[in-house]
Design a protein around this motif. Structure first.
Motif, PDB file in Angstrom:
ATOM      1  N   SER A 117       0.830  -1.212   0.000  1.00  0.00           N
ATOM      2  CA  SER A 117       0.000   0.000   0.000  1.00  0.00           C
ATOM      3  C   SER A 117       0.861   1.257   0.000  1.00  0.00           C
ATOM      4  CB  SER A 117      -0.930  -0.006   1.217  1.00  0.00           C
ATOM      5  OG  SER A 117      -1.830  -1.099   1.163  1.00  0.00           O
ATOM      6  N   PHE A 120       2.037   1.868  -3.513  1.00  0.00           N
ATOM      7  CA  PHE A 120       0.969   2.423  -4.345  1.00  0.00           C
ATOM      8  C   PHE A 120       0.670   3.877  -3.992  1.00  0.00           C
ATOM      9  CE2 PHE A 120      -0.671  -2.204  -4.455  1.00  0.00           C
ATOM     10  CZ  PHE A 120       0.177  -2.499  -5.513  1.00  0.00           C
ATOM     11  N   GLN A 150     -10.878   7.689  -4.475  1.00  0.00           N
ATOM     12  CA  GLN A 150     -10.786   6.434  -5.221  1.00  0.00           C
ATOM     13  C   GLN A 150      -9.359   5.911  -5.279  1.00  0.00           C
ATOM     14  OE1 GLN A 150     -12.564   7.580  -8.964  1.00  0.00           O
ATOM     15  NE2 GLN A 150     -14.611   6.875  -8.361  1.00  0.00           N
ATOM     16  N   THR A 153      -8.323   4.695  -1.746  1.00  0.00           N
ATOM     17  CA  THR A 153      -8.983   3.413  -1.439  1.00  0.00           C
ATOM     18  C   THR A 153      -8.330   2.273  -2.213  1.00  0.00           C
ATOM     19  OG1 THR A 153     -11.075   4.579  -1.064  1.00  0.00           O
ATOM     20  CG2 THR A 153     -11.192   2.202  -1.412  1.00  0.00           C
ATOM     21  N   GLY A 154      -8.053   2.524  -3.481  1.00  0.00           N
ATOM     22  CA  GLY A 154      -7.385   1.515  -4.298  1.00  0.00           C
ATOM     23  C   GLY A 154      -6.014   1.145  -3.745  1.00  0.00           C
ATOM     24  N   CYS A 155      -5.275   2.142  -3.291  1.00  0.00           N
ATOM     25  CA  CYS A 155      -3.943   1.893  -2.713  1.00  0.00           C
ATOM     26  C   CYS A 155      -4.025   1.019  -1.471  1.00  0.00           C
ATOM     27  CB  CYS A 155      -3.270   3.219  -2.364  1.00  0.00           C
ATOM     28  SG  CYS A 155      -2.801   4.218  -3.796  1.00  0.00           S
ATOM     29  N   TRP A 156      -5.054   1.225  -0.650  1.00  0.00           N
ATOM     30  CA  TRP A 156      -5.200   0.474   0.593  1.00  0.00           C
ATOM     31  C   TRP A 156      -5.632  -0.972   0.358  1.00  0.00           C
ATOM     32  CZ3 TRP A 156      -4.385   1.608   5.815  1.00  0.00           C
ATOM     33  CH2 TRP A 156      -3.993   2.918   6.118  1.00  0.00           C
ATOM     34  N   ILE A 157      -6.461  -1.215  -0.646  1.00  0.00           N
ATOM     35  CA  ILE A 157      -7.086  -2.551  -0.756  1.00  0.00           C
ATOM     36  C   ILE A 157      -6.600  -3.394  -1.927  1.00  0.00           C
ATOM     37  CG2 ILE A 157      -9.176  -1.675   0.365  1.00  0.00           C
ATOM     38  CD1 ILE A 157     -10.572  -1.784  -2.367  1.00  0.00           C
ATOM     39  N   THR A 158      -5.868  -2.791  -2.889  1.00  0.00           N
ATOM     40  CA  THR A 158      -5.480  -3.544  -4.090  1.00  0.00           C
ATOM     41  C   THR A 158      -4.686  -4.802  -3.763  1.00  0.00           C
ATOM     42  OG1 THR A 158      -5.472  -1.547  -5.469  1.00  0.00           O
ATOM     43  CG2 THR A 158      -4.187  -3.425  -6.258  1.00  0.00           C
ATOM     44  N   GLY A 159      -3.758  -4.709  -2.818  1.00  0.00           N
ATOM     45  CA  GLY A 159      -2.893  -5.856  -2.525  1.00  0.00           C
ATOM     46  C   GLY A 159      -3.509  -6.908  -1.635  1.00  0.00           C
ATOM     47  N   VAL A 162      -4.234 -10.434  -3.351  1.00  0.00           N
ATOM     48  CA  VAL A 162      -2.969 -11.001  -3.833  1.00  0.00           C
ATOM     49  C   VAL A 162      -2.163 -11.574  -2.677  1.00  0.00           C
ATOM     50  CG1 VAL A 162      -0.765 -10.483  -4.952  1.00  0.00           C
ATOM     51  CG2 VAL A 162      -2.873  -9.462  -5.830  1.00  0.00           C
ATOM     52  N   VAL A 213       4.488  -5.111  -7.432  1.00  0.00           N
ATOM     53  CA  VAL A 213       4.234  -4.230  -6.291  1.00  0.00           C
ATOM     54  C   VAL A 213       5.325  -3.178  -6.116  1.00  0.00           C
ATOM     55  CG1 VAL A 213       4.027  -4.195  -3.765  1.00  0.00           C
ATOM     56  CG2 VAL A 213       2.851  -5.942  -5.082  1.00  0.00           C
TER      57      VAL A 213
END
Length: 318
Positions: A117, A120, A150, A153-159, A162, A213
């Motif tokens: 995170s 990102f 957005q 939020t994407g940075c926090w949850i994308t990984g 995976v 990553v």
């Protein structure tokens, strides 16, 4: 005695239920000193990042996308160091340094999640600077509140998905023989050293995840700054160039420290890994770099310094 029909190696697979974090037990005379140093650094990290979070929330002049992402980055830093440092401090004060498989897997998972995170969010911060400097007229339109939320939020949850699968695969391996993990937390290289059998596929997966990553975000940041620097150099006034560089320099320093140590740790060949070097690099990116981040962002950022000078006297009076 009833036979289980298992050979000794299989028995080890079933009876090995925890690891022992060796940490810094090999230097017992320095444990007191290390505890004091790490505790001071941890307090600096917590206080520095909490201060940044508060100042970016309450100061009207810092209600911009750049400081919105900085507040998110500081929140991540607190989570990131709190995954490893409290356990390290505890282990320096006791003899029993056992950690269960579940606790070890949980620590690795959250360490990887927060680390990814941060990669990102640093990329999002570079994009913000790119838009601000290369497209200043469109900046308020592009970097609107909705896009910022957005991106964050994407940075926090994308990984998350995976690394759930990734951590599960690592701890699905068979572990036999010694359960001494020659490290101060459950990082990937020392855990894989204790695995039995062929770990080639997992090691390839580590490189692939590291590329996704770490390397790709790093290259995106570099590309952004090539364009940013090119644009800055074309500015007509020296004052304009100085101001533009000042808003980017602190971010560049943090990127160099964080990504540099991460790339060296996870992308260098297995043959070049050594216990001492792994511990040193881990200390660098888990403790030292997070300590410098709030210092860099405060001391090298004029807007944050001005906001602190205005706000601190009011808080002290209260």
């Amino acid at each position: 005695m009833e036979s289980t029909g298992q050979n000794p190696l299989q028995a080890n697979h079933t009876t090995l239920m925890d690891f022992i974090l060796v940490g810094f037990s090999d230097v017992p005379n320095l444990r007191g000193l290390l505890f004091g140093v790490f505790l001071i650094i941890y307090v600096i990290i917590l206080m520095g990042n909490i201060l940044i979070i508060i100042i970016t929330k309450v100061n009207p002049s810092l209600q911009t996308p750049m400081y919105f992402f900085l507040g998110n980055f500081s929140s991540l830093e607190i989570c990131y160091v709190s995954v490893t440092v409290p356990r390290l401090l505890t282990d320096l004060c006791r003899q029993n340094r056992n950690i269960s498989f579940l606790a070890c897997a949980t620590q690795m998972y959250f360490f990887l999640i927060f680390g990814a995170s941060e990669c990102f969010i640093l990329t999002a911060m570079a994009y913000d600077r790119y838009v601000a400097i290369c497209n200043p007229l469109l900046y308020p339109l592009i970097m609107n509140n909705r896009l910022c939320i957005q991106l964050a939020t994407g940075c926090w949850i994308t990984g998350v998905p995976v690394h759930i699968g990734f951590t599960y695969l690592i701890f699905s391996l068979h572990f036999c023989g010694s359960n001494k993990l020659d490290h101060f937390f459950c990082d990937i290289p020392p855990v894989l050293k204790l695995a039995c059998g062929d770990t080639f596929m997992i090691e390839m997966l580590v490189y692939e995840v590291a590329v996704l990553v770490v390397t790709i975000p790093f290259l995106l940041i570099l590309a952004s700054y090539v364009k940013i620097i090119s644009t800055i150099l074309k500015l007509p006034s020296a004052a304009g160039r100085a101001k533009a560089f000042s808003t980017c320099s602190s971010h560049l320093m943090v990127v160099a420290l964080f990504f540099g140590s991460g790339i060296i740790t996870y992308l260098r060949p297995k043959s070049s890994h050594s216990t001492g070097m792994d511990k040193f690099l881990s200390l660098f990116y888990t403790i030292v770099t997070p300590m410098f981040n709030p210092i860099i962002y405060c001391l090298r950022n004029k807007e944050v310094m001005v906001a602190l000078k205005k706000s601190l006297p009011k808080w002290i009076v209260l």
